[in-house]
Design a protein around this motif. Structure first.
Motif, PDB file in Angstrom:
ATOM      1  N   ARG A   1      48.841  45.299  31.277  1.00 51.00           N
ATOM      2  CA  ARG A   1      49.093  45.255  29.957  1.00 51.00           C
ATOM      3  C   ARG A   1      50.295  44.372  29.436  1.00 51.00           C
ATOM      4  O   ARG A   1      50.283  43.948  28.267  1.00 51.00           O
ATOM      5  N   ASP A   2      50.971  43.706  30.724  1.00 47.53           N
ATOM      6  CA  ASP A   2      51.908  42.709  30.055  1.00 47.53           C
ATOM      7  C   ASP A   2      51.383  41.466  30.480  1.00 47.53           C
ATOM      8  O   ASP A   2      52.038  40.292  30.375  1.00 47.53           O
ATOM      9  N   ALA A   3      50.025  41.328  30.579  1.00 48.47           N
ATOM     10  CA  ALA A   3      49.462  39.815  30.772  1.00 48.47           C
ATOM     11  C   ALA A   3      48.047  39.849  30.129  1.00 48.47           C
ATOM     12  O   ALA A   3      46.975  39.902  30.820  1.00 48.47           O
ATOM     13  N   THR A   4      48.025  40.191  28.761  1.00 49.45           N
ATOM     14  CA  THR A   4      46.594  40.337  28.063  1.00 49.45           C
ATOM     15  C   THR A   4      46.107  39.035  27.437  1.00 49.45           C
ATOM     16  O   THR A   4      45.181  39.119  26.910  1.00 49.45           O
ATOM     17  N   ALA A   5      46.959  37.960  27.023  1.00 53.62           N
ATOM     18  CA  ALA A   5      46.474  36.887  26.500  1.00 53.62           C
ATOM     19  C   ALA A   5      45.567  36.211  27.411  1.00 53.62           C
ATOM     20  O   ALA A   5      45.696  36.107  28.347  1.00 53.62           O
ATOM     21  N   MET A   6      44.573  35.855  26.531  1.00 52.74           N
ATOM     22  CA  MET A   6      43.356  34.985  27.326  1.00 52.74           C
ATOM     23  C   MET A   6      43.735  33.731  26.893  1.00 52.74           C
ATOM     24  O   MET A   6      43.657  33.074  25.635  1.00 52.74           O
ATOM     25  N   GLU A   7      43.487  32.733  28.018  1.00 56.21           N
ATOM     26  CA  GLU A   7      43.427  31.345  27.897  1.00 56.21           C
ATOM     27  C   GLU A   7      41.980  30.961  27.315  1.00 56.21           C
ATOM     28  O   GLU A   7      41.093  31.934  27.467  1.00 56.21           O
TER      29      GLU A   7
ATOM     30  N   ARG B   1      44.720  37.012  35.470  1.00 54.67           N
ATOM     31  CA  ARG B   1      45.559  37.409  36.568  1.00 54.67           C
ATOM     32  C   ARG B   1      45.372  38.734  37.100  1.00 54.67           C
ATOM     33  O   ARG B   1      45.341  39.719  36.038  1.00 54.67           O
ATOM     34  N   GLN B   2      45.128  39.188  38.056  1.00 55.11           N
ATOM     35  CA  GLN B   2      44.425  40.521  38.391  1.00 55.11           C
ATOM     36  C   GLN B   2      45.619  40.959  39.521  1.00 55.11           C
ATOM     37  O   GLN B   2      45.336  40.538  40.713  1.00 55.11           O
ATOM     38  N   PRO B   3      45.921  42.257  39.287  1.00 50.45           N
ATOM     39  CA  PRO B   3      46.712  42.902  40.252  1.00 50.45           C
ATOM     40  C   PRO B   3      45.852  43.295  41.442  1.00 50.45           C
ATOM     41  O   PRO B   3      46.547  43.043  42.459  1.00 50.45           O
ATOM     42  N   GLN B   4      44.744  43.609  41.342  1.00 50.75           N
ATOM     43  CA  GLN B   4      43.815  44.124  42.486  1.00 50.75           C
ATOM     44  C   GLN B   4      42.311  43.554  41.965  1.00 50.75           C
ATOM     45  O   GLN B   4      41.643  44.376  41.811  1.00 50.75           O
ATOM     46  N   SER B   5      42.341  42.225  42.575  1.00 49.56           N
ATOM     47  CA  SER B   5      41.187  41.655  42.214  1.00 49.56           C
ATOM     48  C   SER B   5      40.114  42.150  43.175  1.00 49.56           C
ATOM     49  O   SER B   5      38.657  41.874  42.805  1.00 49.56           O
ATOM     50  N   ASN B   6      40.187  42.615  44.436  1.00 51.39           N
ATOM     51  CA  ASN B   6      39.105  43.043  44.841  1.00 51.39           C
ATOM     52  C   ASN B   6      39.915  44.172  46.222  1.00 51.39           C
ATOM     53  O   ASN B   6      40.947  44.170  46.315  1.00 51.39           O
TER      54      ASN B   6
ATOM     55  N   HIS C   1      39.313  43.151  27.972  1.00 54.60           N
ATOM     56  CA  HIS C   1      39.674  44.732  28.069  1.00 54.60           C
ATOM     57  C   HIS C   1      40.229  45.016  29.701  1.00 54.60           C
ATOM     58  O   HIS C   1      40.488  45.746  29.791  1.00 54.60           O
ATOM     59  N   PHE C   2      40.316  43.892  30.421  1.00 52.44           N
ATOM     60  CA  PHE C   2      40.801  44.207  31.668  1.00 52.44           C
ATOM     61  C   PHE C   2      42.384  44.959  31.607  1.00 52.44           C
ATOM     62  O   PHE C   2      42.453  45.868  32.418  1.00 52.44           O
ATOM     63  N   GLY C   3      43.115  44.452  30.826  1.00 51.43           N
ATOM     64  CA  GLY C   3      44.424  45.079  30.968  1.00 51.43           C
ATOM     65  C   GLY C   3      44.658  46.328  30.371  1.00 51.43           C
ATOM     66  O   GLY C   3      45.597  47.067  30.723  1.00 51.43           O
ATOM     67  N   PHE C   4      43.472  46.905  29.959  1.00 46.86           N
ATOM     68  CA  PHE C   4      43.560  48.147  29.290  1.00 46.86           C
ATOM     69  C   PHE C   4      42.645  48.916  30.094  1.00 46.86           C
ATOM     70  O   PHE C   4      42.940  50.216  30.507  1.00 46.86           O
ATOM     71  N   VAL C   5      41.356  48.809  30.031  1.00 45.85           N
ATOM     72  CA  VAL C   5      40.589  49.593  30.959  1.00 45.85           C
ATOM     73  C   VAL C   5      40.753  49.593  32.529  1.00 45.85           C
ATOM     74  O   VAL C   5      40.519  50.683  33.193  1.00 45.85           O
ATOM     75  N   HIS C   6      41.293  48.615  32.925  1.00 49.23           N
ATOM     76  CA  HIS C   6      41.301  48.266  34.221  1.00 49.23           C
ATOM     77  C   HIS C   6      42.790  47.879  34.860  1.00 49.23           C
ATOM     78  O   HIS C   6      42.890  47.150  35.554  1.00 49.23           O
ATOM     79  N   GLU C   7      43.562  48.419  33.955  1.00 47.51           N
ATOM     80  CA  GLU C   7      44.895  48.451  34.387  1.00 47.51           C
ATOM     81  C   GLU C   7      45.364  48.689  35.811  1.00 47.51           C
ATOM     82  O   GLU C   7      44.810  49.590  36.248  1.00 47.51           O
ATOM     83  N   GLY C   8      46.360  47.607  36.192  1.00 46.43           N
ATOM     84  CA  GLY C   8      46.414  47.801  37.658  1.00 46.43           C
ATOM     85  C   GLY C   8      45.312  47.464  38.491  1.00 46.43           C
ATOM     86  O   GLY C   8      45.459  47.146  39.694  1.00 46.43           O
ATOM     87  N   TRP C   9      44.144  47.187  38.206  1.00 46.20           N
ATOM     88  CA  TRP C   9      43.205  46.528  38.952  1.00 46.20           C
ATOM     89  C   TRP C   9      42.733  45.093  38.481  1.00 46.20           C
ATOM     90  O   TRP C   9      43.167  44.331  39.190  1.00 46.20           O
TER      91      TRP C   9
END
Ligand code: FES
Ligand code: CO
Length: 324
Positions: free
Chosen positions: A167-173, A192-197, A155-163
Motif C-alpha cells: 500500500r505504500d508503493a502504489t504509484a505506477m510508472e 516493486r514486489q515484496p514477494q514476487s515469487n 491492484h497489486f498493492g491492495f489485492v496482493h498486499e505483501g505479495w
C-alpha cells in the motif's frame, strides 16, 4: 465469431478412460479418449433419446450411450444399435462432433470449423523453461473480466498486499501500450514486489511485458530480476480461459519457469495463493459482462492496457462475456 476460435476445455490428463462432461460457450460437450490415445469431443446429448453421453463409457474405439448402448465412432457416426444388431445405421445416424487438439497440457475444442490457429504460448518451445499447469479454477466472472484482471497492475498493492505489491508503493510508472497484428502488448511495466515469487527473500523490482493475442488468452513475460536470473531467460505465464457461460469461466495458468527443482505442488500453491486473492474481487464485479463502451466505467492513466484490450475486443466483434 467466438465459436470459430480454439478454446481450452479440460486438462489433457483429466481425459482418461471415462468420458468427461465439459462446457464451452454454453454448449455441453463430452470428451473421450480412444484406444489410440486420440481425444474426441461430441455434443453431450445422445441423438436417440437425449441421454447424456458423458454418463456412458468408452468401448474400444467407440463411445457408448448409457441408456440403450448405441455406440458412436470417432467421427460421431453411430455404428451399433444393440437392440437391432443387424441394423446398419445410415450416415444421418450421428452425433455432432467437433475439432479437438491437445496443446500446453490442455484439450482445445473449436465449435465451428474455420482456418484459425490455437493461441500461441511462445515459451512452450523453450527447453530451458519447465512447463506446468495450475487449475482449473471455476470462477463466477466473465472471461474478459478475468483477462483484464490479469493485465492490471494497479491492484497489486491492495489485492496482493505483501505479495505482489504494498500500500505504500502504489504509484505506477508510465508503461507503453501498442497494438500488434494479433492483439495488444504492454511493455516496460514495472512494480516493486515484496514477494514476487516462491523464493523471494526480499522485495524486488520486476519488469513485465503483457500480451493479448486472443480474446480470452493473455500472456505475461517476466524479465529477469537483477542478479537473480540468468541472461536471456524470460519466464512466462499463460492465462487460458474457457468461457463456460457469459458469466462463468474455467481458468488455467500455464507456467514456464526456470526453476526445475521445486515440486509442482509448491509452484502451484504460490499461483493458487495469488489467484484466490483475485477471485473474490473478480466475482464481485458488476456487471459481470465487460463494458466496451468507454463511458460505462471510469478510467485512469494506469488503465491504458485495459482500455486497449476493450478496444481490441470491440474491433474483433467479440460478444460473449462483453456487455451488449
Ligand atoms: Fe442413447 Fe438411447 S438415448 S442410446
Ligand atoms: Co491479481
Amino acid at each position: 465469431m467466438e465459436k470459430t476460435l480454439w478454446h481450452p476445455v479440460a486438462l489433457a490428463e483429466a481425459v482418461v478412460h471415462a468420458p468427461l462432461a465439459v462446457q464451452l460457450l454454453q454448449q455441453d460437450l463430452v470428451l473421450w479418449r480412444d484406444q489410440a490415445g486420440q481425444v474426441h469431443a461430441f455434443v453431450d446429448r445422445c441423438p436417440h433419446r437425449g441421454a447424456r453421453l458423458s454418463l456412458g463409457r468408452v468401448e474400444a474405439d467407440r463411445l457408448e450411450c448409457p441408456y440403450h448402448g448405441w455406440q458412436f465412432a470417432a467421427d460421431g457416426h453411430c455404428e451399433h444399435v444393440p437392440a437391432v444388431p443387424d441394423f446398419v445405421p445410415p450416415p444421418a445416424h450421428c452425433v455432432r462432433s467437433f475439432a479437438v487438439q491437445e496443446l500446453y497440457g490442455l484439450v482445445w475444442v473449436q465449435l465451428e470449423a474455420a482456418d484459425v490457429a490455437a493461441p500461441q504460448f511462445p515459451a512452450e518451445g523453450d527447453d530451458r523453461l519447465r512447463k506446468l499447469n495450475c487449475g482449473p479454477y471455476d470462477v463466477a466472472a466473465s472471461a474478459p473480466r478475468i483477462i483484464e484482471n490479469f493485465l492490471d497492475m494497479s491492484h497489486f498493492g491492495f489485492v496482493h498486499e505483501g505479495w505482489l505489491g504494498s500500500r505504500d508503493a502504489t504509484a505506477m510508472e508510465r508503461y507503453d501500450v501498442e497494438d500488434t497484428p494479433t492483439g495488444v502488448r504492454a511493455t516496460n511495466c514495472k512494480a516493486r514486489q515484496p514477494q514476487s515469487n516462491l523464493h523471494s527473500t526480499a522485495a524486488a523490482d520486476v519488469h513485465y511485458t503483457y500480451e493479448v493475442t486472443d480474446p480470452y488468452t493473455a500472456l505475461l513475460y517476466k524479465l529477469p530480476e537483477a542478479g537473480t536470473s540468468r541472461e536471456g531467460w524470460h519466464e512466462s505465464i499463460g492465462l487460458f480461459i474457457c468461457p463456460l457461460t457469459p458469466e462463468t469461466s474455467r481458468v488455467w495458468f500455464r507456467l514456464a519457469v526456470a526453476d526445475f527443482d521445486t515440486p509442482d505442488a509448491q509452484l502451484q500453491a504460490f499461483q493458487h495463493t495469488i489467484f484466490t486473492q483475485d477471485q473474490p474481487v473478480l466475482e464481485s464485479q458488476q456487471p459481470k459482462c465487460l463494458p466496451l463502451d468507454p463511458r460505462a466505467e471510469l478510467h485512469s492513466a494506469a488503465d491504458r492496457l485495459s482500455s486497449a484490450y476493450r478496444r481490441y475486443l470491440k474491433a474483433r466483434g467479440i460478444s460473449f462475456g462483453v456487455c451488449r
